[in-house]
Design a protein around this motif. Structure first.
Motif, PDB file in Angstrom:
ATOM      1  N   GLU A  73       8.991  13.700  -3.014  1.00  0.00           N
ATOM      2  CA  GLU A  73       9.162  12.311  -2.587  1.00  0.00           C
ATOM      3  C   GLU A  73       9.327  12.254  -1.072  1.00  0.00           C
ATOM      4  O   GLU A  73      10.110  13.009  -0.507  1.00  0.00           O
ATOM      5  CB  GLU A  73      10.403  11.694  -3.230  1.00  0.00           C
ATOM      6  CG  GLU A  73      10.350  11.625  -4.732  1.00  0.00           C
ATOM      7  CD  GLU A  73      11.646  11.078  -5.315  1.00  0.00           C
ATOM      8  OE1 GLU A  73      12.256  10.184  -4.687  1.00  0.00           O
ATOM      9  OE2 GLU A  73      12.040  11.561  -6.372  1.00  0.00           O
ATOM     10  N   SER A 101       5.526  10.726  -4.663  1.00  0.00           N
ATOM     11  CA  SER A 101       5.935   9.406  -4.199  1.00  0.00           C
ATOM     12  C   SER A 101       5.883   9.346  -2.680  1.00  0.00           C
ATOM     13  O   SER A 101       6.398  10.234  -2.002  1.00  0.00           O
ATOM     14  CB  SER A 101       7.354   9.111  -4.690  1.00  0.00           C
ATOM     15  OG  SER A 101       7.818   7.891  -4.197  1.00  0.00           O
ATOM     16  N   ASN A 103       6.466   6.418   0.470  1.00  0.00           N
ATOM     17  CA  ASN A 103       6.855   5.075   0.882  1.00  0.00           C
ATOM     18  C   ASN A 103       6.467   4.890   2.347  1.00  0.00           C
ATOM     19  O   ASN A 103       7.013   5.536   3.226  1.00  0.00           O
ATOM     20  CB  ASN A 103       8.362   4.878   0.702  1.00  0.00           C
ATOM     21  CG  ASN A 103       8.804   3.466   0.984  1.00  0.00           C
ATOM     22  OD1 ASN A 103       8.068   2.663   1.551  1.00  0.00           O
ATOM     23  ND2 ASN A 103      10.022   3.152   0.593  1.00  0.00           N
ATOM     24  N   SER A 129       3.448   7.092  -6.952  1.00  0.00           N
ATOM     25  CA  SER A 129       4.081   5.908  -6.370  1.00  0.00           C
ATOM     26  C   SER A 129       3.695   5.822  -4.899  1.00  0.00           C
ATOM     27  O   SER A 129       3.898   6.777  -4.144  1.00  0.00           O
ATOM     28  CB  SER A 129       5.597   6.015  -6.514  1.00  0.00           C
ATOM     29  OG  SER A 129       6.232   4.955  -5.854  1.00  0.00           O
ATOM     30  N   ASP A 131       3.961   2.925  -1.721  1.00  0.00           N
ATOM     31  CA  ASP A 131       4.432   1.615  -1.244  1.00  0.00           C
ATOM     32  C   ASP A 131       3.849   1.375   0.146  1.00  0.00           C
ATOM     33  O   ASP A 131       4.170   2.078   1.094  1.00  0.00           O
ATOM     34  CB  ASP A 131       5.958   1.600  -1.195  1.00  0.00           C
ATOM     35  CG  ASP A 131       6.526   0.210  -0.946  1.00  0.00           C
ATOM     36  OD1 ASP A 131       5.759  -0.679  -0.510  1.00  0.00           O
ATOM     37  OD2 ASP A 131       7.729   0.026  -1.172  1.00  0.00           O
TER      38      ASP A 131
END
Length: 133
Positions: A73, A101, A103, A129, A131
């Protein structure tokens, strides 16, 4: 944090196999820092790929917990990576099989930067994931 400051400890982050989550949010990282982040991602991927390769030489399966060792992540939200930084990350992530992930919220990405990640999702099936808000 300046790119020079980040460079000082970026290598250490890439070699820390116990690191699974890296939060670099709100550090004012610019496009130049994306290259360092890319190297961190690549170093973690190379270690895992090497482990899989070594087990494969013995016709053995790597340990099940191997997917949890290393970077999974990455939070780069609230930085200043922009489209140039997005392109650098795209290059690394198009070859990465481990990061789950990412972000990138609030990084001044324009449509072209976001489209790079749309292309990425067709090449990288391990990123679960993403974003881009």
């Amino acid at each position: 944090m300046t790119t020079h400051q980040f460079l000082k400890f970026g290598h250490e982050l890439g070699t820390c196999i116990n690191l699974s989550t890296l939060d670099l949010s709100s550090n004012k990282l610019c496009a130049g820092s994306a290259n360092i982040v890319g190297r961190i991602i690549a170093q973690h991927g190379e270690k895992r790929d090497e482990c899989v390769w070594l087990y494969g030489l013995r016709n053995d399966k790597p340990p099940a917990d191997m997917t949890h060792k290393g970077l999974c992540e990455l939070d780069l939200s609230k930085n200043e990576l922009g489209n140039l930084g997005a392109e650098e990350l795209y290059k690394v992530l198009s070859r990465d099989n481990w990061l789950r992930s990412l972000n990138l919220r609030s990084n001044n990405l324009e449509l072209t930067g976001c489209l790079s990640f749309v292309k990425l999702l067709s090449k990288n099936n391990t990123l679960l994931s993403l974003d881009l808000r």
